[in-house]
Design an enzyme around this catalytic site. Structure first.
Site, mmCIF file in Angstrom:
data_model
loop_
_atom_site.group_PDB
_atom_site.id
_atom_site.type_symbol
_atom_site.label_atom_id
_atom_site.label_comp_id
_atom_site.label_asym_id
_atom_site.label_seq_id
_atom_site.Cartn_x
_atom_site.Cartn_y
_atom_site.Cartn_z
ATOM 1 N N SER A 203 1.101 -1.185 0.679
ATOM 2 C CA SER A 203 -0.107 -0.110 0.142
ATOM 3 C C SER A 203 0.580 0.986 -0.136
ATOM 4 O O SER A 203 1.490 1.751 -0.656
ATOM 5 C CB SER A 203 -0.966 0.128 1.284
ATOM 6 O OG SER A 203 -1.963 1.011 1.559
ATOM 7 N N ASP A 352 -9.554 -4.311 -5.967
ATOM 8 C CA ASP A 352 -9.096 -3.353 -5.025
ATOM 9 C C ASP A 352 -9.638 -1.836 -4.542
ATOM 10 O O ASP A 352 -9.872 -1.137 -5.417
ATOM 11 C CB ASP A 352 -8.019 -3.208 -4.700
ATOM 12 C CG ASP A 352 -6.756 -2.473 -4.009
ATOM 13 O OD1 ASP A 352 -7.538 -1.365 -3.108
ATOM 14 O OD2 ASP A 352 -5.545 -2.808 -3.707
ATOM 15 N N HIS A 386 -8.540 -4.435 -0.168
ATOM 16 C CA HIS A 386 -7.377 -3.996 -0.060
ATOM 17 C C HIS A 386 -6.498 -4.671 1.214
ATOM 18 O O HIS A 386 -5.752 -4.806 1.283
ATOM 19 C CB HIS A 386 -7.347 -2.576 0.327
ATOM 20 C CG HIS A 386 -5.789 -1.495 0.165
ATOM 21 N ND1 HIS A 386 -5.012 -1.543 -0.864
ATOM 22 C CD2 HIS A 386 -4.835 -1.160 1.287
ATOM 23 C CE1 HIS A 386 -4.106 -1.258 -0.768
ATOM 24 N NE2 HIS A 386 -3.887 -0.901 0.299
#
Length: 512
Positions: A203, A352, A386
């Site tokens: 991320s 995502d 995510h």
């Protein structure tokens, strides 16, 4: 980047805890701690990776739960957005018992803020009070035991530097690579003469980590890097910021714009204040510069920033040429010169909700076109998002690192794009093994000695948790001149159409 699904339950906790923690914390914040700044003039003339300060610390989780290992922090010389622009930052070294002195894992934790108080290094300190306000790096630090239990030394740099330049990938890439140099230079680690390094980031941590991979050859090729792991990757800054606008974590639109501009302030000046922000926009910028990500996300939950209320004329950030130029400079794969030359494991959820799959896939394809060695694993289940994609891939990440440290290709080398269509959470055995391991590892660091002799990860990675054997459907193997990576993405109209096309082609045997 972190993460709408956690914001709801954190909102009340953060609101209640922030005043308490601020008042009672026993360790000075980075902005008030002289350790975070060079003590003498002339540091600019030192070589990148030179140690400027050092200290031993008591590492802790959430400010109070001590980690039973050796931990140091060092301030080191590095570079900013350009190699010839001297800078400095801090990194934290964690050394487990019975450590392998030839293996270092460098982890870029997500910070996603414009405030030095949110730095990962501060999140490692034992402050004596329960600290949850800066939860972004803290939750991931609880997973570090997975790497420490292997006997690997962990290196965790403050990759946003003194400017807290969130989303400025090149900036962070230099700082990640120089943290590896600093590790090699730091004698208390007792590293071997040519230690192996692996970089990892998910991320918000994927940006500096991916750029470290991209800059390794041109900036620090003396480092013995054997691989890179990155997932949920933000490879195109403006693409990501635009896609987040109006969504739960939309405050990152402002934070990302600030970070890009701060990293290149000598080129763009005060563009945001002079040309972009309205008065409300300036207030939002002030909030970002004085809060960590959860505080800003809660305050601006779901706000549309690219509107007349915050931006003059309601324009898109991409409409400023300076912004486009800097974003392009920080887009992975945009410049063939900066192509990773060491094996990369990338993974991303097709749906995502935070970071669109398309940009990461595009970067992987461009890297492959330019000779990179990439394994790209796509999760096509609509139920994988995510955060869960990261957690479910932790055993894969550890397996990849094990193989790379042992000189194995892990999957055969070259470029390979695979899709895992079955949700691993639907497999009770995999779910149990994965989450039991993660939970045990997190709990294990609270009061036990951390290292390869504990019981946490022994026999953890069985065949059912290896992506080479578990629920894997080969999408395609990329060959020179034959790049066709499929379709996918988030729940936008365009992405839904692309995902439908992908499923139709798979049904008719075009993907097998």
């Amino acid at each position: 980047m972190m993460y709408a699904s956690l914001v709801h339950w954190l909102a009340l906790a953060v609101a209640l805890a922030v005043p308490f923690v601020t008042a009672l914390g026993s360790v000075p914040y980075p902005q008030d701690d002289p350790f975070y700044y060079p003590s003498e003039n002339g540091w600019q003339n030192e070589a990148p990776g030179t140690i400027l300060r050092q200290r031993k610390i008591q590492a802790a989780s959430l400010g109070i739960f001590e980690w039973k290992l050796d931990a140091w922090q060092v301030l080191y010389r590095t570079a900013g957005a350009r190699p010839d622009k001297p800078s400095y930052t801090v990194t934290t070294f964690l050394v487990p018992s019975h450590a392998h002195r030839d293996r270092v894992v460098t982890i870029s934790s997500p910070e996603n803020s414009n405030f030095i108080q949110c730095a990962p290094s501060y999140a490692f300190r034992k402050t004596g009070v329960l600290e949850i306000a800066n939860f972004e790096p803290r939750w991931e630090q609880m997973l570090y035991t997975l790497f420490l239990a292997e006997g690997w030394i962990v290196n965790a740099p403050d990759h946003e530097g003194p400017e807290s330049a969130f989303s400025a990938g090149r900036f962070g890439g230099h700082m990640v690579l120089d943290s590896m140099r600093a590790a090699n230079n730091f004698k208390p680690l007792q590293l071997s003469s040519n230690p192996m390094h692996i970089g990892h980031g998910y991320s918000g941590g994927s940006t500096p980590n991916g750029w470290a991979a991209s800059l390794h050859e041109s900036y620090a090729n003396e480092l013995n890097v054997v691989g890179w792991s990155l997932g949920g990757s933000m490879t195109d800054p403006l693409y990501t910021l635009n896609s987040l606008d109006g969504k739960p974590t939309s405050s990152l639109v402002v934070a990302g714009a600030i970070g890009l501009m701060d990293a290149y302030r000598d080129e763009v000046g005060n563009l945001l204040d002079d040309e972009v922000w309205t008065e409300e926009g300036k207030i939002a910028e002030k909030v970002m510069r004085n809060s960590c990500v959860y505080e800003s996300v809660i305050r601006y939950f779901g706000t549309t920033f690219q509107s007349e209320r915050y931006i003059k004329g309601g324009r898109n950030l991409s409409s400023w040429p300076q912004m486009r130029k800097i974003s392009n400079m920080n887009t992975m794969g945009h410049n063939p010169r900066f192509t990773p030359r060491k094996p990369i494991f990338m993974f991303h959820a097709l749906y995502d909700e935070e970071i669109n799959w398309h940009q990461a896939n595009k970067t992987a394809v461009e890297w492959c076109n330019n000779g990179a060695n990439v394994r790209f694993l796509t999760y096509s289940s609509t139920s994988l998002v995510h955060v869960t994609t990261y957690l479910l891939n932790l055993p894969y990440i550890v397996q990849y690192m094990r193989d790379r440290f042992n000189g194995k290709d892990w999957y055969g080398g070259g470029c390979q794009f695979d899709v895992e269509s079955q949700n691993p959470a639907l497999d009770v055995n995999v779910l149990g093994e994965r989450f039991r391991g993660i939970l045990e590892a997190a709990l294990d660091m609270l009061g036990k000695e951390i290292g390869p002799n504990d019981s946490i990860l022994k026999n953890r990675l069985k065949a059912g948790q290896n992506p080479n054997t578990h629920h894997k459907t080969k999408l395609h193997v990329l060959k020179k001149g034959d790049i066709s990576p499929g379709e996918g993405g988030d729940h936008t109209k365009e992405s839904k159409k692309a995902a439908a096309k992908f499923k139709a082609e798979k049904k008719h045997g075009k993907h097998h």
